[in-house]
Design a protein around this motif. Structure first.
Motif, PDB file in Angstrom:
ATOM      1  N   ASP A   1      -3.677  -6.176  -7.087  1.00 38.01           N
ATOM      2  CA  ASP A   1      -2.648  -5.256  -6.619  1.00 38.01           C
ATOM      3  C   ASP A   1      -3.085  -3.798  -6.731  1.00 38.01           C
ATOM      4  O   ASP A   1      -2.258  -2.895  -6.873  1.00 38.01           O
ATOM      5  CB  ASP A   1      -1.344  -5.480  -7.390  1.00 38.01           C
TER       6      ASP A   1
ATOM      7  N   TRP B   1      -3.988  -1.936  -4.522  1.00 41.19           N
ATOM      8  CA  TRP B   1      -3.492  -1.197  -3.358  1.00 41.19           C
ATOM      9  C   TRP B   1      -2.104  -0.606  -3.606  1.00 41.19           C
ATOM     10  O   TRP B   1      -1.673   0.320  -2.894  1.00 41.19           O
ATOM     11  CB  TRP B   1      -3.391  -2.125  -2.146  1.00 41.19           C
TER      12      TRP B   1
ATOM     13  N   PRO C   1      -1.591   3.488  -4.616  1.00 38.80           N
ATOM     14  CA  PRO C   1      -1.730   4.405  -3.476  1.00 38.80           C
ATOM     15  C   PRO C   1      -0.629   4.233  -2.444  1.00 38.80           C
ATOM     16  O   PRO C   1      -0.191   5.213  -1.831  1.00 38.80           O
ATOM     17  CB  PRO C   1      -3.102   4.033  -2.893  1.00 38.80           C
ATOM     18  N   TYR C   2      -0.176   2.992  -2.267  1.00 41.12           N
ATOM     19  CA  TYR C   2       0.881   2.738  -1.287  1.00 41.12           C
ATOM     20  C   TYR C   2       2.175   3.431  -1.711  1.00 41.12           C
ATOM     21  O   TYR C   2       2.846   4.081  -0.899  1.00 41.12           O
ATOM     22  CB  TYR C   2       1.101   1.242  -1.135  1.00 41.12           C
TER      23      TYR C   2
ATOM     24  N   LEU D   1       0.565  -1.316   6.839  1.00 39.21           N
ATOM     25  CA  LEU D   1       0.209  -2.244   5.765  1.00 39.21           C
ATOM     26  C   LEU D   1      -0.005  -3.646   6.313  1.00 39.21           C
ATOM     27  O   LEU D   1      -0.962  -4.339   5.930  1.00 39.21           O
ATOM     28  CB  LEU D   1       1.313  -2.249   4.707  1.00 39.21           C
TER      29      LEU D   1
ATOM     30  N   ARG E   1      -3.348  -3.960   7.941  1.00 40.71           N
ATOM     31  CA  ARG E   1      -4.415  -4.074   6.946  1.00 40.71           C
ATOM     32  C   ARG E   1      -4.457  -5.480   6.352  1.00 40.71           C
ATOM     33  O   ARG E   1      -5.527  -6.018   6.078  1.00 40.71           O
ATOM     34  CB  ARG E   1      -4.223  -3.033   5.853  1.00 40.71           C
ATOM     35  N   ARG E   2      -3.287  -6.047   6.158  1.00 43.49           N
ATOM     36  CA  ARG E   2      -3.240  -7.395   5.603  1.00 43.49           C
ATOM     37  C   ARG E   2      -3.812  -8.427   6.567  1.00 43.49           C
ATOM     38  O   ARG E   2      -4.378  -9.432   6.138  1.00 43.49           O
ATOM     39  CB  ARG E   2      -1.799  -7.749   5.229  1.00 43.49           C
TER      40      ARG E   2
ATOM     41  N   ALA F   1      -6.990  -7.140   3.652  1.00 47.31           N
ATOM     42  CA  ALA F   1      -6.844  -6.115   2.611  1.00 47.31           C
ATOM     43  C   ALA F   1      -5.416  -6.103   2.073  1.00 47.31           C
ATOM     44  O   ALA F   1      -4.510  -6.685   2.655  1.00 47.31           O
ATOM     45  CB  ALA F   1      -7.211  -4.748   3.180  1.00 47.31           C
ATOM     46  N   CYS F   2      -5.225  -5.411   0.949  1.00 51.34           N
ATOM     47  CA  CYS F   2      -3.896  -5.190   0.358  1.00 51.34           C
ATOM     48  C   CYS F   2      -3.150  -6.493   0.077  1.00 51.34           C
ATOM     49  O   CYS F   2      -1.943  -6.597   0.302  1.00 51.34           O
ATOM     50  CB  CYS F   2      -3.038  -4.301   1.268  1.00 51.34           C
TER      51      CYS F   2
ATOM     52  N   SER G   1      -2.024  -9.651  -2.612  1.00 48.97           N
ATOM     53  CA  SER G   1      -1.745  -9.952  -4.005  1.00 48.97           C
ATOM     54  C   SER G   1      -2.183 -11.379  -4.304  1.00 48.97           C
ATOM     55  O   SER G   1      -1.885 -12.301  -3.534  1.00 48.97           O
ATOM     56  CB  SER G   1      -0.247  -9.799  -4.306  1.00 48.97           C
TER      57      SER G   1
END
Length: 473
Positions: A8, A10, A13-14, A135, A138-139, A143-144, A146
């Motif tokens: 987690d 990411w 910054p999120y 987001l 990116r997922r 990326a990003c 959990s």
């Protein structure tokens, strides 16, 4: 024991990005309020207090959103709870400003308030929505995400792994599985390594650096075992989630009620009649009538396009089954050659669907214009007529054919207790790409848990599904 990196990373910054967006949106809104209210006298001394307020309010806004839970991890990335909490924070801010101005006897200009405060909420919601979509993109590239360790039986774990892979925007990736003792010899499930038995869950989560341990419904993980697991996970700050068997169907209708010192789950019955149904019906008919008026020029153009392709009627009528098993005539734009229904029996061996539906990716009966209409679901627009007539809803289960209903099992017939819809969970979750079992599961979930808020959410998501054209054939 060596621990892997937390998945987690990411998140911080999120959240900081959300704080920055809330500050920027609020500052823009307050300055806009000042400019609108005092557009002719920005340099006047009476405007100075509003410039100070415009600089202070963004900071106050971030505090209110924080206190309201607008930056909590569990609400970010998916669902409507994040937006609801921001909206509630906006209402609290408005009340606080009103009371504060009255308390200090400051005559706050109403024009400033009417512009600045609503605009703060709207800009925050819009900017958060844009950041969430970024987001999700990116997922989709991996990326990003959990990390999750699943604790449960192999079949249930396999189902959860597939769902997370299909709905990657949730940001959950299963990185390990813990099975009961009699299954723990399995090397992997759906390509995910088995890390041990139930008693190894906390160590397994630390080993792979997982953020969450998800316990699926199983008798071995009773209250005592869950409490012990929670104590172990508390040391590393790893989240613990428990999936009840009730959540799939009755999740939003469950509440915890303490009885004799025990936290019992109470399941409310689904609201299939009553005032909320009347509100839904009125909303459906009014929205459909307005849409028919606004889309009438488009209807004319589409009719001309269909008629220009070899003649034949522009509309297609077909018998479907509605609420309570009542049959009705559904209206659609014609997408196939004239007489297509008579050719269906010849194409039945080429059916690509695994259930009672008939679906083909390259159905030879579909015309070129029809293929375009289907891709963007424009052929469904005449069903607005059925909504106005009260035979369908804007949102609901897919309207089935009589021959499909004849093959329904007892559980599947539950779909017929509500009106069918032009769109639904099946529409925003894959359309024709869904298996029969998955389509039924989504329709039953909607029937059991419908609400006007869910309807609006599905209608919003339908635009994205239609524009992408995924699963339409």
């Amino acid at each position: 024991m060596n621990t892997g990196p937390r998945a987690d990373a990411w998140l911080r910054p999120y959240v900081l990005g959300l704080v920055g967006l809330d500050l920027a949106g609020a500052l823009t809104a307050t300055l806009a309020g000042t400019a609108v209210r005092f557009h002719g006298s920005l340099a006047a001394a009476t405007t100075a207090p509003y410039l100070v307020i415009s600089l202070i309010l963004p900071l106050v806004w971030v505090v209110f959103v924080c206190l309201g839970g607008g930056y909590e991890r569990r609400f970010l990335g998916v669902g409507t709870e994040e937006y609801r909490r921001v909206a509630v924070a906006g209402a609290v801010l408005a009340a606080t400003v009103a009371v504060g101005a009255y308390a200090v006897k400051f005559d706050l200009a109403r024009g400033y308030v009417l512009v600045a405060l609503p605009l703060i909420v709207l800009l925050s919601l819009g900017l958060r929505y844009a950041r969430r979509k970024a987001l999700h993109r990116r997922r989709r590239s991996g990326a990003c995400m959990s990390g999750v360790v699943v604790v449960g039986y192999g079949v249930a774990a396999s189902d959860l792994i597939r769902r997370f892979r299909d709905e990657i925007y949730h940001g959950m990736r299963v990185v390990g599985v813990c099975l009961p003792e009699h299954e723990a010899h399995t090397a992997e499930i759906e390509g995910v390594p088995v890390l041990g038995s139930f008693t190894d869950a906390a160590d397994a989560a630390a080993l792979v650096g997982a953020d969450t341990v998800a316990v699926l419904a199983c008798p071995e993980m009773d209250g005592v075992e869950l409490r012990r697991l929670a104590w172990q996970l508390e040391k590393t700050g790893t989240d613990l989630t428990v999936a009840s068997a009730l959540m799939e169907v009755a999740g939003p209708r469950t509440t915890i009620r303490p009885v004799a010192g025990l936290p019992l789950l109470h399941v409310e019955h689904p609201e299939l009649v009553g005032a909320r149904r009347l509100v839904k019906g009125a909303f459906d008919r009014c929205a459909a009538a307005l849409a028919l008026v606004l889309l009438s020029p488009l209807f004319l153009v589409l009719c001309l396009l269909i008629r220009s392709e070899g003649g034949g009627p522009a509309f297609f009528r077909q018998t479907r089954v509605g609420r309570g098993g009542a049959e009705f005539t559904v209206y659609k734009f014609r997408t196939m050659v004239v007489g297509a229904e008579t050719l269906k029996s010849l194409l039945q061996p080429r059916n690509e669907h695994d259930g009672v539906l008939f679906k083909m990716r390259r159905d030879p009966r579909v015309t070129p214009v029809g293929a375009w209409l289907r891709r963007y679901s424009l052929d469904e627009l005449p069903q607005l007529i059925n909504v106005v007539r009260g035979e369908m809803s804007l949102v609901g289960p897919r309207p089935p054919l009589p021959e499909e209903v004849a093959q329904y099992g007892h559980d599947v017939r539950r779909r017929l207790v509500v009106k069918p819809g032009m769109t639904g969970l099946w529409q925003v979750s894959g359309r024709s790409d869904l298996s029969w079992e998955e389509s039924v599961r989504l329709d039953l979930r909607y029937v059991e848990n419908w609400s006007l808020t869910l309807d609006i959410q599905i209608l919003w998501k339908t635009w994205s599904a239609v524009i992408r054209g995924a699963g339409a054939y």
